[in-house]
Scaffold this motif. Structure first.
Motif, PDB file in Angstrom:
ATOM      1  N   UNK A 117      67.472  84.492  63.526  1.00 28.67           N
ATOM      2  CA  UNK A 117      66.608  85.593  63.104  1.00 28.67           C
ATOM      3  C   UNK A 117      67.346  86.338  62.010  1.00 28.67           C
ATOM      4  N   UNK A 118      66.579  86.864  61.072  1.00 26.25           N
ATOM      5  CA  UNK A 118      67.183  87.692  60.034  1.00 26.25           C
ATOM      6  C   UNK A 118      66.362  88.961  59.890  1.00 26.25           C
ATOM      7  N   UNK A 119      67.056  90.050  59.623  1.00 28.58           N
ATOM      8  CA  UNK A 119      66.384  91.302  59.315  1.00 28.58           C
ATOM      9  C   UNK A 119      66.718  91.617  57.868  1.00 28.58           C
ATOM     10  N   UNK A 120      65.691  91.762  57.043  1.00 26.78           N
ATOM     11  CA  UNK A 120      65.919  92.005  55.614  1.00 26.78           C
ATOM     12  C   UNK A 120      65.221  93.291  55.192  1.00 26.78           C
ATOM     13  N   UNK A 121      65.768  93.935  54.151  1.00 26.32           N
ATOM     14  CA  UNK A 121      65.181  95.199  53.692  1.00 26.32           C
ATOM     15  C   UNK A 121      63.938  94.954  52.829  1.00 26.32           C
ATOM     16  N   UNK A 122      63.280  96.038  52.446  1.00 28.96           N
ATOM     17  CA  UNK A 122      62.084  95.953  51.596  1.00 28.96           C
ATOM     18  C   UNK A 122      62.512  95.781  50.134  1.00 28.96           C
ATOM     19  N   UNK A 123      63.212  94.694  49.871  1.00 26.06           N
ATOM     20  CA  UNK A 123      63.682  94.373  48.514  1.00 26.06           C
ATOM     21  C   UNK A 123      63.202  92.952  48.235  1.00 26.06           C
ATOM     22  N   UNK A 124      62.392  92.810  47.161  1.00 22.31           N
ATOM     23  CA  UNK A 124      61.678  91.548  46.936  1.00 22.31           C
ATOM     24  C   UNK A 124      62.622  90.344  46.887  1.00 22.31           C
ATOM     25  N   UNK A 125      63.721  90.453  46.131  1.00 24.09           N
ATOM     26  CA  UNK A 125      64.615  89.308  45.959  1.00 24.09           C
ATOM     27  C   UNK A 125      65.184  88.854  47.310  1.00 24.09           C
ATOM     28  N   UNK A 126      65.477  89.834  48.166  1.00 22.85           N
ATOM     29  CA  UNK A 126      66.040  89.509  49.481  1.00 22.85           C
ATOM     30  C   UNK A 126      65.016  88.777  50.354  1.00 22.85           C
TER      31      UNK A 126
ATOM     32  N   UNK B  57      73.175  99.620  56.257  1.00 24.04           N
ATOM     33  CA  UNK B  57      73.029  98.257  56.772  1.00 24.04           C
ATOM     34  C   UNK B  57      71.951  97.583  55.936  1.00 24.04           C
ATOM     35  N   UNK B  58      72.327  96.543  55.215  1.00 22.32           N
ATOM     36  CA  UNK B  58      71.418  95.894  54.279  1.00 22.32           C
ATOM     37  C   UNK B  58      70.857  94.577  54.817  1.00 22.32           C
ATOM     38  N   UNK B  59      71.459  94.080  55.865  1.00 24.29           N
ATOM     39  CA  UNK B  59      70.964  92.824  56.425  1.00 24.29           C
ATOM     40  C   UNK B  59      71.474  92.709  57.850  1.00 24.29           C
ATOM     41  N   UNK B  60      70.743  91.989  58.667  1.00 23.47           N
ATOM     42  CA  UNK B  60      71.243  91.616  59.989  1.00 23.47           C
ATOM     43  C   UNK B  60      70.840  90.174  60.233  1.00 23.47           C
ATOM     44  N   UNK B  61      71.701  89.464  60.944  1.00 21.72           N
ATOM     45  CA  UNK B  61      71.349  88.103  61.333  1.00 21.72           C
ATOM     46  C   UNK B  61      71.647  87.928  62.807  1.00 21.72           C
ATOM     47  N   UNK B  62      70.802  87.169  63.463  1.00 18.79           N
ATOM     48  CA  UNK B  62      71.042  86.789  64.851  1.00 18.79           C
ATOM     49  C   UNK B  62      71.273  85.291  64.853  1.00 18.79           C
ATOM     50  N   UNK B  63      72.427  84.871  65.355  1.00 22.36           N
ATOM     51  CA  UNK B  63      72.769  83.445  65.336  1.00 22.36           C
ATOM     52  C   UNK B  63      73.085  82.971  66.751  1.00 22.36           C
ATOM     53  N   UNK B  64      72.842  81.685  67.004  1.00 20.39           N
ATOM     54  CA  UNK B  64      73.089  81.136  68.343  1.00 20.39           C
ATOM     55  C   UNK B  64      74.575  80.860  68.576  1.00 20.39           C
ATOM     56  N   UNK B  65      74.904  80.487  69.805  1.00 20.78           N
ATOM     57  CA  UNK B  65      76.288  80.163  70.171  1.00 20.78           C
ATOM     58  C   UNK B  65      76.626  78.750  69.689  1.00 20.78           C
TER      59      UNK B  65
END
Lengths: 252, 252
Positions: A43-52, B40-48
């Protein structure tokens, strides 16, 4: 061996990264997809920035069978998911007549269907709509990417609509063995169990609460008989260490 | 213009992706870092899965000022964060004498400090420990990466220990204007406000609840005077559309 169907969840929105809003969509999608035999692998959480957003969509759709995005499809300036999806796929963003019709019917008054609300009918060319039974503005599917609302009740309603379209794998079954044996005491035997059952995914989740400490040992896999055997061995291990195992069906 | 200090949160664990466990660490870190002026500009959730963790650590540490990982530093076979961090940095994983001393003091009985628990003292070479006032097993910092526990109470206690080490930026200030004007009605004026205040980040978050619907309009930025001016203009916009604005300091 059954082919594993994989998914990635892409959560779009500054409010999740700033901590203003607690995301709950990932947990819902993880559980719901797991029941259909589809494993969320990232899963990824990304900001409201188009390129991202564009970069994340393209990275994820190439790696996983499905991508589910949540957020950014409303009427305001910070809702830029659809233009980013169009860019990621290299297709135009078009005013979708069926989406306009649904918004028109929902608002009931043409004067209310202003330019801002009509942005919710701008859908990448070639996408298939996903019904929104709550607030009309649809989600959609384009290739292996599903674009869903960020508001959990709407996202969940959209998911119910699209679930029958998904190619599913064997459902992921789970057993949870809870006990009060310290994690460090059971670790060696648990690691050996994982080695004996490489097709299972065995996790150890300690908890600390007002009722004391404990650990939930979760076994996940697609073969019920194997899962039952491993669960039996784990219960025996817990007892050999002086613990009292409690078994729950599912990932309690 | 002040330099922006950025961060990425890397959440490690199958249990978050399967939906068994609702992550709350991202929201805590987003808020706490924001108060220190770190975005915080990004977050990722990754598996084990080691390759996934190593790749994510290396991708994120190159892009952001700080990376905070949560999860995977316990004593069981599925706790593989430290070996992955060592691989990502190309350094050996070493038994850290100070970490052993702390575990020894915590368990109080050398017989309890078995091989599994000693895994919690295996720290990448060159790392600096981060205290764990709850259960002794430390987190650590290596270069711009902070490795923290997954259990929220322990992660939060570790964060309190490390916060003074961080290079912080101007704190991110916020105002929330709540009202019952529909999002689609205020969208045009809100977009124009965002254009007039490009240094602010203006978000629109609708809510639907038993008390009816509404929208929280959140303005974020580092210049308090500018924030106040924009908030005043937004309140005037809400009133011009027949709404009653309620202003809260912070991202309510």
């Amino acid at each position: 061996m059954d082919p594993v169907v994989t998914a990635c969840v892409l959560i779009i929105g500054n409010e999740i990264l700033s901590g203003r809003t607690q995301d709950t969509n990932l947990a819902f999608l993880g559980r719901s997809l797991g029941e259909l035999g589809i494993r969320v692998r990232e899963a990824r959480v990304v900001p409201d920035i188009a390129e991202e957003i564009v970069a994340a969509v393209n990275a994820c759709r190439a790696r996983y069978d499905y991508v589910f995005t949540t957020g950014g499809i409303g009427p305001t300036h910070d809702d830029i998911t659809s233009e980013c999806i169009a860019r990621a796929f290299g297709v135009p963003l078009e005013r979708n007549p069926e989406a306009v019709r649904r918004l028109d019917a929902h608002y009931g008054d043409p004067a209310k269907l202003n330019e801002a609300r009509l942005r919710m009918a701008a859908i990448p060319s070639g996408a298939t709509l996903v019904d929104n039974p709550i607030s009309a503005a649809p989600g959609y599917q384009i290739d292996n990417v599903f674009v869903l609302a960020g508001v959990p009740s709407i996202m969940q309603a959209m998911f119910e609509q699209l679930a029958p379209r998904l190619k599913s794998g064997p459902p992921v079954l789970a057993r949870t063995v809870s006990c009060r044996v310290p994690e460090g005491t059971i670790a060696e035997g648990l690691g050996a169990l994982q080695q004996r059952y490489p097709a299972l995914d065995i996790g150890s989740y300690p908890y600390f609460g007002v009722g004391g400490f404990g650990v939930s040992l979760v076994l996940r896999g697609t073969d019920e008989a194997e899962l039952e055997r491993a669960t039996g061995e784990l219960c025996a291990l817990v007892r050999s260490l002086g613990g009292e195992p409690t078994v729950t069906v599912g990932q309690a």
